[in-house]
Each structure stands twice: as C-alpha cells, then as structure tokens.
Scaffold this active site. Structure first.
Site: not given
Ligand code: ZN
Length: 165
Positions: A44, A46, A69, A78
C-alpha cells in the site's frame, strides 16, 4: 494532501479491486517519503512512503488520501506500520467505509497516541472523487453487512423467544 492525491492518481484505473491511495510523509516541512498503491497485491501507499522515509518517519506527519487499512489482507495493516514507524500525526483525506476498516484504522492510530486529522472541504471532496467507484462499492457492502447482522439478531431473538416458551 494535494501531493498525496496526485500520487494516488498515478495508478488511476490500475488498482482494482483496491482503491487509489497516495501517501506523503513530511518532517520539519520537508518531504521525507512518498508513495502510492500501484496495483492489487503490491504494498500500500503508506508502506512505500514509510520505506522511503526510514528513520525520518519518527515524529513525522503522514498525509494519506484514504483512511489507513486496519486488517490483514494480502499485506499487513498500514495503521500498524504507521504506529511502528513512530509517526506523530496522520492526516487522512477521506474515511474508508469498507466494513473491515470503517474508522478502525483511525481508532488504531489514536489508541497508539497518534494525532489524527480528517480532511474536510475541497481536499476531502477530491479524496472521495478519486475513489468514487470503490467508495460506492464499500458503502454497499457495509449496508449488506449491516442488514445481515440485523437479520441475525432478529433470528436469535426469535429463537430465544421460542426457547423461553
Ligand atoms: Zn493499507
């Protein structure tokens, strides 16, 4: 936040079934890390941004276009990665209506002592606009999940009433 939104747009149309997400990490007014979610199965936004920032993420502010998430999918959550990196403040572009995230990402950050700010106005609108399709799908799933839970509660109630006869 606009830089994070621009990053999210780099993968526009390529992240299905995942949303478009961008992340920028800023410390002392300097961008120390940035990233976006390139496609499903890849880390992701992040994670990319935290990797770029390394130690500099300590005490930094993370701008994320969508609520981080909070569940283990194909990648670890994350929210946890941000906590472990020692980020001090997280600015979220838009909340995530995904039934698995729904404010849990923000709650995880806050319970770890991280200051969380949710964008409003034009930036919030833009953060929603880049994921119109994803947000609509998640809202639908949340509604279905809610209806399922209500039906379950009702049938339990009915079963309970029968037993007490
Ligand atoms: Zn994530």
């Amino acid at each position: 936040m606009n830089r994070a939104l621009d990053l999210a747009m780099l993968a526009f149309g390529k992240t299905h079934p995942n949303p478009h997400v961008g992340c920028v990490i800023v410390r002392d007014g300097q961008v120390v890390g940035e990233g976006y979610h390139p496609k499903a199965g890849q880390p992701h936004a992040e994670v990319w941004a935290l990797r770029g920032a390394g130690q500099a993420a300590q005490g930094a502010t993370a701008y994320v276009t969508l609520e981080p998430c909070n569940h283990y999918g194909r990648t670890p959550p994350c929210s946890q990665a941000l906590v472990e990196a020692g980020v001090k403040r997280v600015v979220v572009g838009a909340g995530d209506p995904n039934p698995l995230v729904a404010a849990a990402g923000i709650a995880t950050l806050q319970s770890a002592g991280i200051e969380v700010a949710l964008m409003d106005g034009a930036e919030n609108q833009r953060a929603k606009d880049i994921n119109t399709e994803f947000l609509a799908r998640m809202e639908e799933e949340a509604a279905i999940e809610m209806a399922r839970l209500q039906a379950l509660a009702k049938s339990r109630e009915a079963a309970g009433a029968q037993h007490s006869d």
